[in-house]
Motif scaffolding. Structure first.
Motif, PDB file in Angstrom:
ATOM      1  N   GLY A  58       0.689  -1.175   0.167  1.00 22.61           N
ATOM      2  CA  GLY A  58       0.073   0.045  -0.025  1.00 22.61           C
ATOM      3  C   GLY A  58       0.868   1.149  -0.101  1.00 22.61           C
ATOM      4  O   GLY A  58       0.282   2.332  -0.224  1.00 22.61           O
ATOM      5  N   ASP A  59       1.892   1.151   0.416  1.00 20.66           N
ATOM      6  CA  ASP A  59       2.879   2.237   0.125  1.00 20.66           C
ATOM      7  C   ASP A  59       3.249   2.360  -1.224  1.00 20.66           C
ATOM      8  O   ASP A  59       3.671   1.588  -1.944  1.00 20.66           O
ATOM      9  N   ILE A  60       3.236   3.622  -1.880  1.00 27.22           N
ATOM     10  CA  ILE A  60       3.305   3.943  -3.086  1.00 27.22           C
ATOM     11  C   ILE A  60       4.628   4.327  -3.370  1.00 27.22           C
ATOM     12  O   ILE A  60       5.255   5.303  -2.951  1.00 27.22           O
ATOM     13  N   THR A  61       5.294   3.868  -4.598  1.00 22.60           N
ATOM     14  CA  THR A  61       6.622   4.462  -5.042  1.00 22.60           C
ATOM     15  C   THR A  61       6.721   4.335  -6.471  1.00 22.60           C
ATOM     16  O   THR A  61       6.171   3.587  -7.149  1.00 22.60           O
ATOM     17  N   ILE A  62       6.873   5.536  -7.109  1.00 19.34           N
ATOM     18  CA  ILE A  62       6.845   6.025  -8.657  1.00 19.34           C
ATOM     19  C   ILE A  62       8.378   6.269  -8.902  1.00 19.34           C
ATOM     20  O   ILE A  62       8.941   7.089  -8.306  1.00 19.34           O
ATOM     21  N   LEU A 110       1.964   5.647   2.014  1.00 12.31           N
ATOM     22  CA  LEU A 110       0.439   5.748   2.662  1.00 12.31           C
ATOM     23  C   LEU A 110       0.088   4.757   3.608  1.00 12.31           C
ATOM     24  O   LEU A 110      -0.391   5.144   4.997  1.00 12.31           O
ATOM     25  N   THR A 111       0.233   3.553   3.525  1.00 11.11           N
ATOM     26  CA  THR A 111       0.044   2.633   4.660  1.00 11.11           C
ATOM     27  C   THR A 111       0.659   2.598   5.927  1.00 11.11           C
ATOM     28  O   THR A 111      -0.119   2.392   6.885  1.00 11.11           O
ATOM     29  N   THR A 112       2.096   3.188   5.779  1.00 16.63           N
ATOM     30  CA  THR A 112       2.860   3.535   7.084  1.00 16.63           C
ATOM     31  C   THR A 112       2.234   4.925   7.779  1.00 16.63           C
ATOM     32  O   THR A 112       2.163   4.625   8.892  1.00 16.63           O
ATOM     33  N   CYS A 113       1.707   5.589   7.066  1.00 14.84           N
ATOM     34  CA  CYS A 113       1.050   6.873   7.669  1.00 14.84           C
ATOM     35  C   CYS A 113       0.012   6.479   8.232  1.00 14.84           C
ATOM     36  O   CYS A 113      -0.426   7.147   9.269  1.00 14.84           O
ATOM     37  N   ILE A 114      -0.956   5.550   7.687  1.00 12.81           N
ATOM     38  CA  ILE A 114      -2.316   5.243   8.366  1.00 12.81           C
ATOM     39  C   ILE A 114      -1.873   4.396   9.515  1.00 12.81           C
ATOM     40  O   ILE A 114      -2.546   4.746  10.705  1.00 12.81           O
TER      41      ILE A 114
END
Length: 74
Positions: free
Chosen positions: A40-44, A55-59
């Motif tokens: 769920g963590d986004i890397t581009i 994102l998931t880590t922040c949640i």
């Protein structure tokens, strides 16, 4: 009766402990490899730049902080 100085003092102590805990977490983040690399963590990645949004880590961190604040208010 709680005065403004007392509540401000407690808030500053809590904020200081929170900053210290985040500092310790950052020091040991290399040893805890899953922080920032959860599903769920986004890397581009492109040719000229990389964007990483955990994102998931922040949640998860938000939920833990909410739980801690709720426990301290009781």
């Amino acid at each position: 009766m709680i005065t403004v100085q007392t509540s401000l003092g407690k808030g500053l102590i809590f904020f200081g402990l929170l900053v210290a805990a985040i500092g310790v977490l950052l020091l040991f983040s290399e040893k805890v490899g899953w922080i920032g690399r959860l599903p769920g963590d986004i890397t581009i990645r492109r040719e000229n730049f990389t964007v990483h949004f955990p994102l998931t880590t922040c949640i998860i961190i938000s939920a833990l902080l909410s739980l801690l604040i709720w426990l301290f208010r009781k």
